[in-house]
Design a protein around this motif. Structure first.
Motif, PDB file in Angstrom:
ATOM      1  N   LEU A 249      41.138  92.777  25.609  1.00 32.22           N
ATOM      2  CA  LEU A 249      40.809  93.689  24.507  1.00 32.22           C
ATOM      3  C   LEU A 249      41.784  94.861  24.445  1.00 32.22           C
ATOM      4  N   CYS A 250      42.163  95.399  25.603  1.00 26.72           N
ATOM      5  CA  CYS A 250      43.084  96.543  25.603  1.00 26.72           C
ATOM      6  C   CYS A 250      44.485  96.122  25.156  1.00 26.72           C
ATOM      7  N   LYS A 251      44.914  94.934  25.547  1.00 33.73           N
ATOM      8  CA  LYS A 251      46.214  94.449  25.072  1.00 33.73           C
ATOM      9  C   LYS A 251      46.192  94.241  23.565  1.00 33.73           C
ATOM     10  N   ALA A 252      45.058  93.772  23.032  1.00 31.54           N
ATOM     11  CA  ALA A 252      44.933  93.616  21.578  1.00 31.54           C
ATOM     12  C   ALA A 252      45.024  94.976  20.902  1.00 31.54           C
ATOM     13  N   ALA A 253      44.389  95.998  21.482  1.00 27.37           N
ATOM     14  CA  ALA A 253      44.444  97.341  20.905  1.00 27.37           C
ATOM     15  C   ALA A 253      45.865  97.892  20.906  1.00 27.37           C
ATOM     16  N   LEU A 254      46.651  97.543  21.927  1.00 25.81           N
ATOM     17  CA  LEU A 254      48.000  98.078  22.085  1.00 25.81           C
ATOM     18  C   LEU A 254      49.077  97.202  21.447  1.00 25.81           C
ATOM     19  N   GLU A 255      48.646  96.157  20.745  1.00 30.16           N
ATOM     20  CA  GLU A 255      49.611  95.202  20.204  1.00 30.16           C
ATOM     21  C   GLU A 255      50.620  95.870  19.272  1.00 30.16           C
ATOM     22  N   ASN A 256      50.159  96.837  18.473  1.00 37.83           N
ATOM     23  CA  ASN A 256      51.051  97.607  17.600  1.00 37.83           C
ATOM     24  C   ASN A 256      51.030  99.072  18.037  1.00 37.83           C
ATOM     25  N   ALA A 257      51.339  99.277  19.322  1.00 34.43           N
ATOM     26  CA  ALA A 257      51.197 100.600  19.919  1.00 34.43           C
ATOM     27  C   ALA A 257      51.986 101.672  19.186  1.00 34.43           C
ATOM     28  N   GLY A 258      53.146 101.310  18.635  1.00 32.30           N
ATOM     29  CA  GLY A 258      53.981 102.297  17.959  1.00 32.30           C
ATOM     30  C   GLY A 258      53.323 102.909  16.740  1.00 32.30           C
ATOM     31  N   LYS A 259      52.308 102.242  16.168  1.00 35.62           N
ATOM     32  CA  LYS A 259      51.616 102.752  14.987  1.00 35.62           C
ATOM     33  C   LYS A 259      50.340 103.513  15.331  1.00 35.62           C
ATOM     34  N   LEU A 260      50.029 103.602  16.614  1.00 37.82           N
ATOM     35  CA  LEU A 260      48.772 104.219  17.028  1.00 37.82           C
ATOM     36  C   LEU A 260      48.972 105.668  17.448  1.00 37.82           C
ATOM     37  N   ALA A 261      47.953 106.480  17.198  1.00 34.45           N
ATOM     38  CA  ALA A 261      47.961 107.863  17.691  1.00 34.45           C
ATOM     39  C   ALA A 261      48.031 107.841  19.215  1.00 34.45           C
ATOM     40  N   PRO A 262      48.724 108.808  19.826  1.00 35.31           N
ATOM     41  CA  PRO A 262      48.812 108.846  21.289  1.00 35.31           C
ATOM     42  C   PRO A 262      47.446 108.788  21.970  1.00 35.31           C
ATOM     43  N   LYS A 263      46.441 109.409  21.359  1.00 35.56           N
ATOM     44  CA  LYS A 263      45.107 109.394  21.966  1.00 35.56           C
ATOM     45  C   LYS A 263      44.573 107.985  22.125  1.00 35.56           C
ATOM     46  N   VAL A 264      44.754 107.151  21.118  1.00 38.10           N
ATOM     47  CA  VAL A 264      44.256 105.779  21.191  1.00 38.10           C
ATOM     48  C   VAL A 264      45.014 105.006  22.260  1.00 38.10           C
ATOM     49  N   ARG A 265      46.307 105.234  22.358  1.00 38.66           N
ATOM     50  CA  ARG A 265      47.091 104.552  23.382  1.00 38.66           C
ATOM     51  C   ARG A 265      46.663 104.977  24.778  1.00 38.66           C
ATOM     52  N   VAL A 266      46.408 106.284  24.951  1.00 36.81           N
ATOM     53  CA  VAL A 266      45.919 106.772  26.248  1.00 36.81           C
ATOM     54  C   VAL A 266      44.603 106.080  26.614  1.00 36.81           C
ATOM     55  N   MET A 267      43.683 106.006  25.637  1.00 40.16           N
ATOM     56  CA  MET A 267      42.389 105.380  25.892  1.00 40.16           C
ATOM     57  C   MET A 267      42.540 103.915  26.280  1.00 40.16           C
ATOM     58  N   ALA A 268      43.406 103.195  25.559  1.00 43.98           N
ATOM     59  CA  ALA A 268      43.588 101.774  25.833  1.00 43.98           C
ATOM     60  C   ALA A 268      44.226 101.555  27.202  1.00 43.98           C
ATOM     61  N   MET A 269      45.205 102.379  27.547  1.00 42.72           N
ATOM     62  CA  MET A 269      45.878 102.215  28.846  1.00 42.72           C
ATOM     63  C   MET A 269      44.933 102.494  30.013  1.00 42.72           C
ATOM     64  N   GLN A 270      44.160 103.587  29.910  1.00 42.32           N
ATOM     65  CA  GLN A 270      43.277 103.893  31.031  1.00 42.32           C
ATOM     66  C   GLN A 270      42.178 102.833  31.167  1.00 42.32           C
ATOM     67  N   GLN A 271      41.722 102.289  30.010  1.00 40.75           N
ATOM     68  CA  GLN A 271      40.686 101.256  30.107  1.00 40.75           C
ATOM     69  C   GLN A 271      41.267  99.966  30.660  1.00 40.75           C
ATOM     70  N   GLN A 272      42.501  99.658  30.310  1.00 42.70           N
ATOM     71  CA  GLN A 272      43.152  98.491  30.874  1.00 42.70           C
ATOM     72  C   GLN A 272      43.313  98.644  32.390  1.00 42.70           C
ATOM     73  N   ALA A 273      43.505  99.885  32.851  1.00 46.39           N
ATOM     74  CA  ALA A 273      43.567 100.131  34.295  1.00 46.39           C
ATOM     75  C   ALA A 273      42.253  99.747  34.971  1.00 46.39           C
ATOM     76  N   HIS A 274      41.134  99.996  34.297  1.00 50.84           N
ATOM     77  CA  HIS A 274      39.849  99.561  34.851  1.00 50.84           C
ATOM     78  C   HIS A 274      39.798  98.038  34.965  1.00 50.84           C
ATOM     79  N   GLY A 275      40.318  97.366  33.945  1.00 45.58           N
ATOM     80  CA  GLY A 275      40.385  95.910  34.031  1.00 45.58           C
ATOM     81  C   GLY A 275      41.239  95.463  35.207  1.00 45.58           C
ATOM     82  N   ALA A 276      42.363  96.151  35.426  1.00 46.09           N
ATOM     83  CA  ALA A 276      43.232  95.817  36.550  1.00 46.09           C
ATOM     84  C   ALA A 276      42.518  96.029  37.878  1.00 46.09           C
ATOM     85  N   SER A 277      41.697  97.089  37.966  1.00 45.40           N
ATOM     86  CA  SER A 277      40.967  97.315  39.219  1.00 45.40           C
ATOM     87  C   SER A 277      39.940  96.214  39.462  1.00 45.40           C
TER      88      SER A 277
END
Length: 422
Positions: A249-277
């Motif tokens: 889900l986080c990779k899907a959110a970041l698929e067009n990361a360049g068009k996203l507000a930094p806040k959304v990218r921060v949220m997706a990255m930190q949540q993906q870190a939870h998936g990694a853990s």
């Protein structure tokens, strides 16, 4: 047996059921059954008083009123007659089909109640919808976020759900940019309701509302909101322990990361870190949290949702500490929790309870059981006050981490601490 003797004996079945649950007093049992009843009935104000509980135990009680019966069943998994209550003449136990247990039926009724606000049927009468309603609801949303930190979920679910219902009706009547603005704010309200149910421990209702938020986000055609809704879905997957689902889900959110507000990218990255853990990838956890940290200074939008990274000091270190704890890195997580908790504002009471419980688990994992118990005392008090099921789940995790000291003095002390939370 004389009538006096029978009354003196009291309701031994209920007393035995209470003690089996580990509730050492009637006050603890009344609190626990009240909590179970609020969830089962979707009623933030439902309560069983200690006086009522004492009456139930001190004599052979008559049949309880319907809401008490549902609460008792939700707490014990038993019907009132199984708990020593006198069955009224002609009462028949509710029928369940071969695939439905009584517990499942209670959960089904609660789920139907939880989802009603999103399912208004039929056309909406035409009406003028003033554009000023969009900023009004946005401002209200920010106040709900603040109240959530102070109160926890139960006292807010009804209020926020009712406002969502109104927004949904207004969306159906509004036109043009007003309609698009209401869609965006409606998605944010649905996301918050999903969060409140998630914090209350109802993952079925949380998943439903996260889905509502995603549907509205897609209808709004707002790429930032669509990304946010995917991260919300990933949060539920995190609570379900589905690491690969979180990452998808986080990779899907970041698929067009360049068009996203930094806040959304921060949220997706930190949540993906939870998936990694959850998939035991410590290197990926640090990489994602570090990348999100580099972006944090760029968060400057005026979007009314997803602002935890602004409100929460050390937001990303909170995520790192949580991931470290999940990876079994007790000492490393403990050092981070000390840093995080030292900077927390007093207004973030519910979150403080969650973080303290995680800190206690980190101490136990690091082989410091006495420290774990002392931290748990603070966490338990806040958990009872806020009713946060997230904090309760964290204390359950602590209980498991303390198993090596179950028969030691620290283990017994923890049992006493957690009795108030049960």
């Amino acid at each position: 047996m004389t009538l006096h003797t029978a009354h003196a004996a009291g309701n031994n079945v209920l007393r035995a059921a209470r003690l089996k649950r580990g509730w050492r007093s009637g006050e603890a049992a009344a609190k626990a059954v009240s909590t179970a009843g609020r969830r089962a009935l979707n009623d933030a104000h439902f309560e069983v008083s200690p006086r009522t509980w004492r009456r139930w135990e001190s004599a052979r009680p008559g049949w309880p009123r319907e809401d008490y019966a549902v609460a008792l069943h939700a707490a014990f998994g038993l019907w009132p007659e199984d708990l020593g209550f006198e069955v009224p003449p002609g009462w028949v136990r509710p029928e369940c089909n071969e695939n439905t247990t009584p517990e499942a039926e209670v959960k089904r009724r609660a789920f139907v109640s939880a989802t009603t606000a999103a399912l208004t049927l039929g056309p909406v009468p035409p009406r003028h919808v003033d554009p000023a309603l969009v900023p009004y609801f946005q401002k209200q949303l920010e106040e709900h976020y603040r109240a959530d930190m102070l109160l926890g979920p139960h006292d807010l679910i009804g209020t926020v759900s009712a406002q969502y219902q109104l927004i949904d009706r207004l969306v159906r009547a509004a036109k043009g940019e007003t309609r698009r603005g209401l869609l965006r704010v409606g998605a944010a309200y649905a996301a918050m309701i999903g969060w409140l149910y998630q914090d209350a421990g109802d993952l079925s209702a949380a998943t439903f509302w996260r889905g509502v938020a995603q549907e509205i986000a897609v209808r709004s055609r707002d790429p930032h909101l669509i990304g946010y809704s995917l991260v919300n879905q990933a949060q539920v997957r995190t609570d379900l322990g589905d690491g690969h689902g979180v990452i998808d889900l986080c990779k899907a959110a970041l698929e067009n990361a360049g068009k996203l507000a930094p806040k959304v990218r921060v949220m997706a990255m930190q949540q993906q870190a939870h998936g990694a853990s959850l998939t035991a990838d410590r290197r990926e956890v640090d990489l994602l949290i570090d990348q999100a940290t580099d972006l944090l200074a760029q968060v400057d939008d005026d979007l009314p949702w997803g602002n935890a990274c602004r409100r929460t000091p050390n937001y990303l270190e909170v995520q790192r500490a949580t991931c470290y704890g999940r990876l079994g890195m007790g000492a490393e997580a403990g050092r981070l929790w000390e840093q995080v908790l030292a900077d927390m504002p007093t207004t973030a009471r519910r979150d403080r309870g969650v973080y303290l419980a995680r800190h206690a688990t980190a101490a136990a994992t690091a082989g410091e059981p006495e420290q774990a118990v002392e931290i748990a005392r603070q966490a338990a008090q806040i958990t009872v006050e806020t009713g946060s099921m997230r904090a309760r789940r964290e204390l359950k995790t602590l209980e498991q981490a303390m198993q090596p000291w179950h028969d030691a003095s620290a283990g017994q002390a923890l049992t006493d601490v957690l009795a108030s939370v049960a």
